[in-house]
Design a protein around this motif. Structure first.
Motif, mmCIF file in Angstrom:
data_model
loop_
_atom_site.group_PDB
_atom_site.id
_atom_site.type_symbol
_atom_site.label_atom_id
_atom_site.label_comp_id
_atom_site.label_asym_id
_atom_site.label_seq_id
_atom_site.Cartn_x
_atom_site.Cartn_y
_atom_site.Cartn_z
ATOM 1 N N LYS A 141 0.824 -1.208 0.000
ATOM 2 C CA LYS A 141 0.000 0.000 0.000
ATOM 3 C C LYS A 141 0.860 1.260 0.000
ATOM 4 O O LYS A 141 0.546 2.235 -0.697
ATOM 5 C CB LYS A 141 -0.953 -0.001 1.195
ATOM 6 N N SER A 169 3.432 -14.640 -3.286
ATOM 7 C CA SER A 169 2.498 -14.001 -2.369
ATOM 8 C C SER A 169 2.596 -12.479 -2.443
ATOM 9 O O SER A 169 1.606 -11.790 -2.167
ATOM 10 C CB SER A 169 2.720 -14.477 -0.937
ATOM 11 N N ALA A 172 0.240 -11.616 -4.908
ATOM 12 C CA ALA A 172 -1.093 -11.847 -4.339
ATOM 13 C C ALA A 172 -1.505 -10.685 -3.441
ATOM 14 O O ALA A 172 -2.686 -10.300 -3.409
ATOM 15 C CB ALA A 172 -1.121 -13.153 -3.566
ATOM 16 N N TRP A 173 -0.536 -10.116 -2.697
ATOM 17 C CA TRP A 173 -0.844 -8.950 -1.862
ATOM 18 C C TRP A 173 -1.321 -7.785 -2.734
ATOM 19 O O TRP A 173 -2.236 -7.056 -2.366
ATOM 20 C CB TRP A 173 0.372 -8.532 -1.052
ATOM 21 N N LYS A 175 -2.761 -7.992 -5.724
ATOM 22 C CA LYS A 175 -4.099 -8.305 -6.249
ATOM 23 C C LYS A 175 -5.164 -8.128 -5.176
ATOM 24 O O LYS A 175 -6.257 -7.604 -5.456
ATOM 25 C CB LYS A 175 -4.114 -9.733 -6.791
ATOM 26 N N GLU A 176 -4.859 -8.550 -3.958
ATOM 27 C CA GLU A 176 -5.834 -8.401 -2.871
ATOM 28 C C GLU A 176 -6.094 -6.936 -2.571
ATOM 29 O O GLU A 176 -7.244 -6.519 -2.363
ATOM 30 C CB GLU A 176 -5.325 -9.118 -1.623
ATOM 31 N N MET A 177 -5.030 -6.125 -2.557
ATOM 32 C CA MET A 177 -5.195 -4.706 -2.276
ATOM 33 C C MET A 177 -6.033 -4.036 -3.359
ATOM 34 O O MET A 177 -6.944 -3.243 -3.071
ATOM 35 C CB MET A 177 -3.826 -4.028 -2.180
ATOM 36 N N ALA A 179 -8.250 -5.352 -5.201
ATOM 37 C CA ALA A 179 -9.636 -5.832 -5.141
ATOM 38 C C ALA A 179 -10.410 -5.249 -3.968
ATOM 39 O O ALA A 179 -11.630 -5.056 -4.061
ATOM 40 C CB ALA A 179 -9.645 -7.361 -5.056
ATOM 41 N N LYS A 180 -9.710 -4.924 -2.871
ATOM 42 C CA LYS A 180 -10.407 -4.552 -1.642
ATOM 43 C C LYS A 180 -10.277 -3.082 -1.256
ATOM 44 O O LYS A 180 -11.117 -2.571 -0.503
ATOM 45 C CB LYS A 180 -9.902 -5.423 -0.487
ATOM 46 N N ASP A 181 -9.225 -2.412 -1.709
ATOM 47 C CA ASP A 181 -8.995 -1.038 -1.263
ATOM 48 C C ASP A 181 -9.576 -0.056 -2.276
ATOM 49 O O ASP A 181 -9.096 0.033 -3.411
ATOM 50 C CB ASP A 181 -7.487 -0.793 -1.097
ATOM 51 N N LYS A 185 -8.942 1.178 -6.688
ATOM 52 C CA LYS A 185 -9.834 0.352 -7.490
ATOM 53 C C LYS A 185 -9.717 0.645 -8.988
ATOM 54 O O LYS A 185 -10.118 -0.199 -9.816
ATOM 55 C CB LYS A 185 -11.276 0.535 -7.032
#
Length: 332
Positions: A141, A169, A172-173, A175-177, A179-181, A185
């Motif tokens: 982030k 990973s 993956a961090w 991609k997760e950020m 998708a969720k933050d 976006k």
């Protein structure tokens, strides 16, 4: 400029007459491993552990080959080292294969993803076994927030990475950020992988393999970001992107900008901070503290660097606040 402030260090004296044994295995020669190790040894001197006095250090390089590193560690496993220090991902992987679950205390410094490697479960829980240390990355982030400040209109990022399963990973961090933050976006990262190449020249071979991918992505993205792996920490990959792409590169190590490797800007972990943090952990183990009571850490200090020649080339206006954070780490 990086400001180092250490307020919690306790400089207790080593046990009189004792020789402390430290085994050092770096993933390969050169940056960032040498700088982190040198900082670690300098910090140990302040705790009164010094080579030739009360500290015996054995140095090795794994040549970016985990199997070679594993063989080195196995050959040294019975020599009574108080601590094994491993620098970088390859060396940490080698140490996992040899020492995970054993009595040997292991301190890592600058692996990209010790959670993905499997030597720790996370940074907010005590070590599950005999490994602790300091990881390499600036949190995802923080890195993306830096890019957004520098290039607020950038929407598509190209990320070419080495195919090392223990490093996936980090992607993956990201991609997760995304998708969720909600603040990120509108950003898309296009991932492309190259086969991992072993050996001291492995980064050169990987950069050569990446060349057609650089050409492919250049027409699709607003910028490139270096990966959080061995490919990303070395010089040749940055040089390839700068020479063959029309879009700027955001680096991952200070040298990407300050040694003119090819990046336009970077937020980077402090190598000296990582070394000092690892030294504090080694000192605690020398004093008898269990690894299970020493929490793993992120780097405690970050720095910023900007190349104004490249920002002009790419039409990027650097916010004053970022220039102030960069301080003397500005190429004009």
């Amino acid at each position: 400029m990086l400001l180092m402030i250490w307020v919690n260090d306790v400089f207790s004296a080593p046990e009189s007459g004792r020789i402390y044994r430290l085994l050092v295995l770096d993933s390969q020669l050169g940056s960032p491993y040498e700088e982190v190790c040198e900082s670690m040894l300098e910090r140990l001197k302040k705790y009164d552990y010094e080579e030739g006095k009360n500290l015996h250090v054995s140095f090795y390089s794994a040549g970016n080959d985990a199997a070679k590193g594993e063989a080195i560690l196995r050959s040294e496993a019975h020599n009574g080292h108080d601590v094994v220090y491993v620098g970088g991902t390859t060396a940490t992987v080698a140490a996992k294969h040899v020492f995970l679950g054993a009595d040997q205390p292991v301190v890592f410094a600058s692996p990209m993803d010790p959670v993905g490697i499997g030597v720790i479960d996370g940074f907010d829980t005590p070590p599950k076994s005999n490994f602790t240390g300091v990881c390499f990355p600036v949190p995802v982030k923080s890195r993306f927030r830096f890019i957004r400040q520098l290039m607020p209109d950038a929407r598509r990022f190209g990320l070419i990475y080495a195919d090392m399963p223990q490093l996936h990973s980090y992607n993956a961090w990201i991609k997760e950020m995304l998708a969720k933050d909600p603040q990120f976006k509108d950003i898309e990262v296009i991932f492309r992988k190259v086969p991992f190449a072993k050996g001291e020249e492995g980064d050169t071979r990987m950069a050569e393999i990446a060349l057609p991918i650089i050409h492919e992505l250049d027409a699709q993205v607003d910028l490139f970001i270096k990966p959080n792996d061995q490919l990303g920490t070395r010089r040749i990959f940055a040089e390839q992107i700068y020479a063959h792409a029309s879009k700027p590169l955001i680096g991952i190590v200070k040298s990407d900008v300050m040694e003119d490797w090819g990046a336009m800007a970077v937020v980077f972990p402090s190598h000296s901070s990582m070394g000092q943090q690892a030294a504090a952990m080694i000192h605690e183990i020398f004093e008898g503290k269990s690894v299970s009571r020493i929490l793993p850490q992120w780097p405690a200090r970050y720095g910023y660097a900007v190349d104004l020649q490249k920002t002009r080339r790419f039409g990027v206006e650097v916010p004053v606040g970022l220039l102030q954070l960069a301080g003397e780490n500005i190429r004009k």
